[in-house]
Design an enzyme around this catalytic site. Sequence first.
Site, short mmCIF file in Angstrom:
data_model
loop_
_atom_site.label_atom_id
_atom_site.label_comp_id
_atom_site.label_asym_id
_atom_site.label_seq_id
_atom_site.Cartn_x
_atom_site.Cartn_y
_atom_site.Cartn_z
N CYS A 2 0.83 -1.09 0.05
CA CYS A 2 -0.09 0.08 -0.01
C CYS A 2 1.04 1.31 0.01
O CYS A 2 1.96 1.15 0.21
CB CYS A 2 -0.81 -0.01 1.05
SG CYS A 2 -1.80 -1.59 1.43
N ARG A 27 2.57 1.16 -6.86
CA ARG A 27 2.93 -0.15 -5.85
C ARG A 27 1.94 -0.84 -5.89
O ARG A 27 1.96 -1.88 -5.37
CB ARG A 27 2.83 0.85 -4.73
CG ARG A 27 4.23 1.73 -4.27
CD ARG A 27 3.95 2.55 -2.69
NE ARG A 27 3.90 1.53 -1.66
CZ ARG A 27 5.15 1.19 -1.00
NH1 ARG A 27 6.44 1.60 -1.71
NH2 ARG A 27 5.10 0.32 0.04
N TRP A 74 -3.86 -1.84 -0.71
CA TRP A 74 -3.87 -3.12 -1.51
C TRP A 74 -4.62 -4.29 -0.45
O TRP A 74 -4.20 -4.29 0.55
CB TRP A 74 -2.48 -3.56 -1.76
CG TRP A 74 -2.32 -5.01 -2.24
CD1 TRP A 74 -2.04 -6.29 -1.52
CD2 TRP A 74 -1.78 -5.64 -3.58
NE1 TRP A 74 -1.84 -7.20 -2.31
CE2 TRP A 74 -1.85 -6.95 -3.58
CE3 TRP A 74 -2.07 -4.86 -4.82
CZ2 TRP A 74 -1.49 -7.73 -4.72
CZ3 TRP A 74 -1.92 -5.43 -6.04
CH2 TRP A 74 -1.53 -6.82 -5.99
N ASN A 100 -0.10 0.70 6.43
CA ASN A 100 0.43 -0.30 5.73
C ASN A 100 0.76 -1.53 6.34
O ASN A 100 1.22 -1.06 7.64
CB ASN A 100 1.71 0.06 4.88
CG ASN A 100 1.22 1.18 3.69
OD1 ASN A 100 0.19 1.16 3.64
ND2 ASN A 100 2.32 1.80 3.27
N GLY A 101 0.91 -2.88 6.16
CA GLY A 101 1.30 -3.98 6.80
C GLY A 101 0.04 -4.89 7.31
O GLY A 101 -1.03 -4.61 6.98
N GLU A 478 13.59 -14.68 -16.75
CA GLU A 478 13.15 -13.21 -16.72
C GLU A 478 12.17 -12.85 -17.93
O GLU A 478 11.25 -12.27 -17.81
CB GLU A 478 14.41 -12.21 -16.63
CG GLU A 478 14.24 -10.69 -16.64
CD GLU A 478 13.09 -10.24 -15.34
OE1 GLU A 478 12.72 -9.28 -15.30
OE2 GLU A 478 13.03 -11.35 -14.50
N LYS A 482 8.48 -11.47 -17.32
CA LYS A 482 8.04 -10.05 -17.97
C LYS A 482 6.63 -10.22 -18.71
O LYS A 482 5.67 -9.58 -18.67
CB LYS A 482 8.99 -9.32 -18.53
CG LYS A 482 9.93 -8.87 -17.92
CD LYS A 482 9.56 -7.62 -17.20
CE LYS A 482 10.36 -7.30 -15.81
NZ LYS A 482 10.38 -8.33 -14.90
N GLU A 485 3.68 -11.18 -16.59
CA GLU A 485 3.36 -10.32 -15.73
C GLU A 485 2.18 -9.09 -16.45
O GLU A 485 1.52 -8.76 -15.89
CB GLU A 485 4.49 -9.33 -15.15
CG GLU A 485 5.27 -10.18 -13.88
CD GLU A 485 6.40 -9.01 -13.47
OE1 GLU A 485 6.58 -8.82 -12.33
OE2 GLU A 485 7.15 -8.89 -14.48
N HIS A 501 12.25 -32.78 -21.40
CA HIS A 501 11.68 -33.50 -19.90
C HIS A 501 10.30 -33.12 -19.45
O HIS A 501 10.29 -32.86 -18.21
CB HIS A 501 12.91 -33.37 -18.94
CG HIS A 501 14.33 -34.10 -19.15
ND1 HIS A 501 14.22 -35.16 -19.20
CD2 HIS A 501 15.24 -33.51 -19.59
CE1 HIS A 501 15.86 -35.60 -19.51
NE2 HIS A 501 16.33 -34.25 -19.78
N LYS A 598 4.54 -3.31 -6.94
CA LYS A 598 5.98 -3.04 -6.96
C LYS A 598 6.76 -3.48 -5.99
O LYS A 598 7.82 -3.95 -5.96
CB LYS A 598 6.18 -1.43 -7.36
CG LYS A 598 7.59 -1.09 -7.50
CD LYS A 598 7.92 -1.57 -8.88
CE LYS A 598 9.42 -1.01 -9.36
NZ LYS A 598 9.89 -1.84 -10.41
#
Length: 603
Positions: A2, A27, A74, A100-101, A478, A482, A485, A501, A598
Amino acid sequence: MCGIIGRVGTGDAIDTLLTGLENLEYRGYDSAGVAVQNGAGIKVQKRSGKVSELKNKIDASVLEGQVGIGHTRWSTHGPPTDANAHPHTDSTTDVAVVHNGIIENYIELKEQLAAAGHEFTSDTDTEVIPHLVQHYLDQGWDSERAFRTAIDELQGSYAVAVMISGEHVIYAARRGSPLVIGMEDNEFFLASDIPAFLEETNDVIYLEDGDVVVLEPEGYRITDLEGTPVSRETDTVDWDPEDAGKGEYDHYMRKEIHSQPTSLANTIEGRVADGEVDLEEFPAGAFADVDAVQFVACGTSYHAAMYGEWLLREANVRTAVHRASEYDSSVGPIDEHTLVVAVTQSGETADTLAAVREAKARGARTVAVTNVVGSTAAREADDALYIRAGPEIGVAATKTFSSQSVTLALLTQRIAADIPDAAPIDDLDAMLESLSDLPDQVESVVETSRAGELAERYLESRAFFFIGRGLGHAVALEGALKFKEITYEHAEGFTAGELKHGPLALVTEETPVFSVFTGGGDEAVQTNATEAQSRGAPIVTVAPDDHQAVGTGDAHLSIPDTHPVWAGLLANVQLQLLSYHAANELGRPIDKPRNLAKSVTVE
């Protein structure tokens, strides 16, 4: 995850608060709100949805005041509704809180407060805080004592900012979630991250766990929970406010991909001299007592850590890379001769911080490789090495991966030079000489890339595979991360040999395979790409123009010739652009992908 913004000063605070919330949108959030007061009472406006929707709802003639707090939420406890949005208040609206938290004992506190007559209107854990403060105010305690006592009862992680009706004051505290003060003349700011107020000031104070701060128009006071004054240094961040804006670009991600030549030049500057790695933080002999190295990280930072792990292994150093969220169960034996390198862009990633604390508790030496000066990781680790990438706003990390990988490559060679029976890479001179060309080569990739054409060509595919070996494996992972995402399409990365495999069963003519060639293990990559091609998969080679694999592929993303250590980073830029263009064609919210944030500041 948040975002918090607070402001104390003269003049109306609402514009500053709303701008701060817009600056914190990266964020990740699902609702937003503000609370202001001018001494006559607290006014709150909040709603689910975007900050722009909140702005449209606000009546400036009603919502005005010189002191205010704001929040982007969030969801963790309760869905994203108007009622669950922050700020939260007590029943009388005399206390307003943003947080936040996670408050771990909120159910117990809520039951106690409900038994005492307090009525709750949300599903959140946060709402217990204003009611708890009001509980102590009702007993006749002064505001600061009520705040401190309430905070002392909270279990879990928090960054909290509180306003009390009739006072031009913000009370705040942190434990486990970031909080920073900004100062400019007669204005004081409070935020979860610097970009919230970067347009106003770059003079900052990073609060530490256990700090309690009182912000007033006349200044600020920082103490511990018992009220004992503590001293915190003022830092000046060298980020330009323009770095935190989109400028001419449609998206932050596009801007940050294009800014990699500059960020890489900053990362490299002053760190190579006379054909050797020169890190002022770690002079010769700094790692002479190290006999094993562990890397801990999450997400994109984990893929950068794989770069470091591979290079140290090649240098004959005992090393391993761990996902930070699994570190406590996978670490194995460590001691004072173990170096734990924590890789975290923000320096606030909860899982990575937990791994650092675990390592220190076991006696290991720790180094934070991070982008944010004064971040929690930088303060708590024994040493810090900064990647110097500047602020990154897009949720999907781009320029920070490049800068992390380069920083780790340099660090690994510095470590290997100190450890007995280890040795830097055989052609270190060539590697470092090629590094000086990397920023210009990245710029060339950005300017000439055909990734947009390929994104359009393969847009209707059912899945996207990325393969590589060695350093190319980290880039393949990576690239797939991306892609998934920001496009929301299925994408997977593999070491090339793993295709046969299991994953080969998924390969069809609707599964393009992006093959990363770095100059190391390329024969195996080509063999496995050909095997997928024989099953109908279109093959895209990511390689220099003169690479032998180019003629056998169905399409090509070109990278300049360079040292094998850096080739993967050039390939990565092409894959970043591929993801960006595909997401753009699909109309995805590129800078704010769904369900993601983020800075992941909760475990």
